[in-house]
Design an enzyme around this catalytic site. Sequence first.
Site, PDB file in Angstrom:
ATOM      1  N   MET A  68      43.069  38.067  54.106  1.00  0.00           N
ATOM      2  CA  MET A  68      41.905  37.441  53.461  1.00  0.00           C
ATOM      3  C   MET A  68      41.500  36.196  54.245  1.00  0.00           C
ATOM      4  O   MET A  68      42.344  35.401  54.655  1.00  0.00           O
ATOM      5  CB  MET A  68      42.277  37.105  52.008  1.00  0.00           C
ATOM      6  CG  MET A  68      41.254  36.273  51.256  1.00  0.00           C
ATOM      7  SD  MET A  68      39.689  37.207  51.002  1.00  0.00           S
ATOM      8  CE  MET A  68      38.549  35.819  50.834  1.00  0.00           C
ATOM      9  N   GLU A  69      40.170  36.029  54.368  1.00  0.00           N
ATOM     10  CA  GLU A  69      39.630  35.016  55.279  1.00  0.00           C
ATOM     11  C   GLU A  69      39.456  33.633  54.653  1.00  0.00           C
ATOM     12  O   GLU A  69      38.542  32.908  55.032  1.00  0.00           O
ATOM     13  CB  GLU A  69      38.275  35.501  55.808  1.00  0.00           C
ATOM     14  CG  GLU A  69      37.130  35.563  54.767  1.00  0.00           C
ATOM     15  CD  GLU A  69      36.963  36.917  54.094  1.00  0.00           C
ATOM     16  OE1 GLU A  69      37.951  37.680  54.041  1.00  0.00           O
ATOM     17  OE2 GLU A  69      35.860  37.208  53.598  1.00  0.00           O
ATOM     18  N   ASN A  70      40.293  33.218  53.680  1.00  0.00           N
ATOM     19  CA  ASN A  70      40.159  31.871  53.105  1.00  0.00           C
ATOM     20  C   ASN A  70      39.861  30.890  54.243  1.00  0.00           C
ATOM     21  O   ASN A  70      40.506  30.934  55.287  1.00  0.00           O
ATOM     22  CB  ASN A  70      41.460  31.440  52.439  1.00  0.00           C
ATOM     23  CG  ASN A  70      42.054  32.543  51.610  1.00  0.00           C
ATOM     24  OD1 ASN A  70      41.454  32.979  50.647  1.00  0.00           O
ATOM     25  ND2 ASN A  70      43.216  33.032  52.010  1.00  0.00           N
TER      26      ASN A  70
ATOM     27  N   GLU B  59      31.471  41.958  55.737  1.00  0.00           N
ATOM     28  CA  GLU B  59      32.551  42.861  56.118  1.00  0.00           C
ATOM     29  C   GLU B  59      32.217  43.731  57.313  1.00  0.00           C
ATOM     30  O   GLU B  59      33.063  43.959  58.172  1.00  0.00           O
ATOM     31  CB  GLU B  59      32.975  43.717  54.924  1.00  0.00           C
ATOM     32  CG  GLU B  59      33.622  42.907  53.810  1.00  0.00           C
ATOM     33  CD  GLU B  59      34.767  42.010  54.303  1.00  0.00           C
ATOM     34  OE1 GLU B  59      35.286  42.220  55.412  1.00  0.00           O
ATOM     35  OE2 GLU B  59      35.123  41.066  53.572  1.00  0.00           O
TER      36      GLU B  59
ATOM     37  N   HIS C 249      35.485  35.975  60.427  1.00  0.00           N
ATOM     38  CA  HIS C 249      34.914  35.535  59.144  1.00  0.00           C
ATOM     39  C   HIS C 249      34.812  34.014  59.021  1.00  0.00           C
ATOM     40  O   HIS C 249      34.064  33.525  58.180  1.00  0.00           O
ATOM     41  CB  HIS C 249      35.825  35.976  57.999  1.00  0.00           C
ATOM     42  CG  HIS C 249      35.538  37.332  57.440  1.00  0.00           C
ATOM     43  ND1 HIS C 249      34.275  37.761  57.115  1.00  0.00           N
ATOM     44  CD2 HIS C 249      36.370  38.347  57.096  1.00  0.00           C
ATOM     45  CE1 HIS C 249      34.356  38.991  56.606  1.00  0.00           C
ATOM     46  NE2 HIS C 249      35.620  39.370  56.596  1.00  0.00           N
TER      47      HIS C 249
ATOM     48  N   GLY D 139      45.202  43.751  52.714  1.00  0.00           N
ATOM     49  CA  GLY D 139      45.629  43.505  54.085  1.00  0.00           C
ATOM     50  C   GLY D 139      45.695  42.022  54.419  1.00  0.00           C
ATOM     51  O   GLY D 139      46.762  41.463  54.640  1.00  0.00           O
TER      52      GLY D 139
ATOM     53  N   HIS E 281      39.779  39.994  62.776  1.00  0.00           N
ATOM     54  CA  HIS E 281      38.739  40.213  61.758  1.00  0.00           C
ATOM     55  C   HIS E 281      38.597  38.963  60.876  1.00  0.00           C
ATOM     56  O   HIS E 281      37.492  38.486  60.616  1.00  0.00           O
ATOM     57  CB  HIS E 281      39.142  41.450  60.939  1.00  0.00           C
ATOM     58  CG  HIS E 281      38.297  41.748  59.739  1.00  0.00           C
ATOM     59  ND1 HIS E 281      37.524  42.881  59.643  1.00  0.00           N
ATOM     60  CD2 HIS E 281      38.117  41.091  58.563  1.00  0.00           C
ATOM     61  CE1 HIS E 281      36.913  42.895  58.465  1.00  0.00           C
ATOM     62  NE2 HIS E 281      37.263  41.818  57.785  1.00  0.00           N
ATOM     63  N   GLU E 282      39.722  38.417  60.430  1.00  0.00           N
ATOM     64  CA  GLU E 282      39.663  37.239  59.541  1.00  0.00           C
ATOM     65  C   GLU E 282      39.209  35.996  60.300  1.00  0.00           C
ATOM     66  O   GLU E 282      38.526  35.135  59.731  1.00  0.00           O
ATOM     67  CB  GLU E 282      41.025  36.982  58.878  1.00  0.00           C
ATOM     68  CG  GLU E 282      41.649  38.166  58.131  1.00  0.00           C
ATOM     69  CD  GLU E 282      40.736  38.852  57.130  1.00  0.00           C
ATOM     70  OE1 GLU E 282      39.715  38.259  56.724  1.00  0.00           O
ATOM     71  OE2 GLU E 282      41.029  40.007  56.750  1.00  0.00           O
TER      72      GLU E 282
ATOM     73  N   GLU F 249      39.110  36.407  46.080  1.00  0.00           N
ATOM     74  CA  GLU F 249      37.885  37.200  46.232  1.00  0.00           C
ATOM     75  C   GLU F 249      37.959  38.475  45.390  1.00  0.00           C
ATOM     76  O   GLU F 249      38.991  39.135  45.415  1.00  0.00           O
ATOM     77  CB  GLU F 249      37.679  37.590  47.697  1.00  0.00           C
ATOM     78  CG  GLU F 249      36.315  38.232  47.929  1.00  0.00           C
ATOM     79  CD  GLU F 249      36.092  38.669  49.371  1.00  0.00           C
ATOM     80  OE1 GLU F 249      37.093  38.908  50.077  1.00  0.00           O
ATOM     81  OE2 GLU F 249      34.940  38.769  49.775  1.00  0.00           O
TER      82      GLU F 249
HETATM   83 ZN   LIG Z   1      36.791  41.030  55.915  1.00  0.00          ZN
END
Ligand SMILES: [Zn+2]
Length: 743
Positions: free
Chosen positions: A179-181, A235, A216, A177, A212-213, A44
Amino acid sequence: MIRGVPARQSVVEIEYSKQVSDDVIFGLYKSKYGADYILVTDLEPAEARTVFPCVDEPAYKAVFRLQITTEDGLGVIANTPIVRKERAGAGRTTYTFQETPRMSTYLFFFAIGRFEETKLTVGGIDVITATRPGQAEDSQVALKISADSLLEFQSYYDVPYPLKKLHVVALPEYHTGAMENWGAISSRESYALVRDDTNFRLKNRGAMSIVHEVAHQWFGDLVTMKWWDDLWLNESFATLMGYKMTQKLHPDWEMWGVFLRDEVYLRSGAMTLDALSTTHPVQAHIKDVAEATHTFDSISYGKGACVLRMLEGYVGEEAFRKGVSDYLKKFSFSNAAGRDLWDALGGRSGLPVASMARAWLTRPGYPLVRVRVVGNKIELTQRPFLLSGDRTTGTWPIPIKIRADGKETSFILKRESARLNVAATTELLLNVGRTGFYVTLYDEAAYDLLASNFPRLSSHDRAGLMNDLYLLLQAGLVKPELFARFVSLCRSSPDPLTIQIVSEQLRTIEAIAPNSPIVQEVIRTFYPPLLEYFGEVPQPGEAPSVSTTREQLMSYFAELDDSYAEKMANLFGQYANLNPNLKAAAAIGFAVTNGARAEKTLQEMVITSQSELDRDILYRGLSAFRDPHLIENSLNLGLSGRVSRSDSRYSMIFAAHNPAARDTVWQWVKKNYDTMWKMYAGTQQFYIDIGAVIPICAVEHEADARRFLSGRRLKNGGSSVTRILEVLHIKASLRKRLLRSGN
Ligand SMILES: [Zn+2]
């Protein structure tokens, strides 16, 4: 395709190859540890195009069929489960992955390496943590919170988790930090590998980032923004949900206080960045991906989340949840824009959500509300707030919540000013509960009322008041003496969240103006009574916020005071068995007291430590030396290749706040700027890190910083660089005012 007309299909085959660079930690890269590495993707916003040919924009969703051939003995992880494993000749194996649903290219993921996995099956879905060998035991907290939050989100969204499995992959070298793959969250080790007995502040940060991820996986992955101008939609929503669900799973963590502290108030929180003339609207106009890179900031995350929270308060929690669920169902496996969400929320609540949202999201900045008590009336006026102190015009529809003489009043302030028939003879407070995104400046009489009522204010109201005073101090709208008066009130009636916020503010003030008489006086009187109040020994069953406050007070005071540092140095002998919340103070005390004699020990511990969390704490010691040469060695260690490249930020950020190290850090940043820029591949994380450092360490070198960051550097860094220079100017002006005060 039109029904009845035979489809004409063309198949284009592209053969391509890519050489993996050793220099970067972004895109397709080697996440190294010891002599080994994990080959992994982090794509991203627009790195997918550097890995395989594609139309690399979020709206061009595609189905991926992935096959990986690699040497035997390595593990492979991708978005979906492996469906077939075949021999592929001498020492090689081919893995075929299940076809993905339609998804955006930036969410594509694979990793190849030696992994240890731990699995938990919930509701038919495999939740799996993957770590490098020897680390699996430390992934239990991440595993549990991923599984718990996945179930919570299924029921909150009322949409089943769209895939068959969810990985959390801990990476030894990682630039940001997490990532939401889709189906395979990647994370820095210090976020994913937290233990139950980890330092509370760091455990809380890691766990919340995993939640958080997970949020997503639906909001962002199942339904994706059409274009990067709605990046904030992903976000800010995931930020809001990250706090909401972590609070639900761990009510004693007091996540809404953490939200105010970390996302809104402190350092480069939303209320600081959004009060710069270089800010941008939450819903920014993004013309290309280079511009998108610079919007991964606390405006998109923190301010967006505040506005969503304000809207949730406006439509009600249940209507908000149902609206979100409608939106996800309608746009599953597809793309949507901000207005689609407002329509869904408006549809469920019957309220004009779109116009309220537009007012706050499409224009930059936020208001300053000035309050005057005039006889039996209260006069309110609003104008845009800028930290530079500059005046501009404009209004917002502000949901105002006032408490005066025991009565609460709520209304929307739409015009520039309003007069209320409300008496405030014994009490006056604006922004009750701190859900409004504005700063309040009271008149002298109202500040007197606030001071006399201070011990009765809620934790969030006190923290908010101190935040506002600090912003106003930077803007030159209140005098240092008034700020100091309220700091002393915080000290006399301690509330953990407020003390955390104030001690962080004082640390910055001390870093930029250590010789200011008023700063010296405030610091001298702030710490000792509070250390006595909170005690230096953790008590069984105490609130996590108390542990965090104690840790902060002890470690900051050890940085400031030599005799206290010496006391803390005594704890260092039992470092390995020390309570995790006391370790930072012990490492700092050890470094300050022993100087060069401590260097070798601390460096050895950092180099041999397998835990990024432990290293995070040890770098506090390495950044606290009084001798500039020792600081330089600590800074060099991060880029030496002897430690994880993820570590390079720690000493730089910590040492910038050490007044004895300030100039050394500035010279070091100039010398190593290009190396770091290359390593971070020019991603936003680089600018976030130097943005935390330059305004402090270059506070006496403003002209030099301007010269250094002009030309090519300014062009590469775009708005991020102009923003750093603006913050530097504000800090330099504050420094001058503080040095003049109290003389
Ligand atoms: Zn995020």
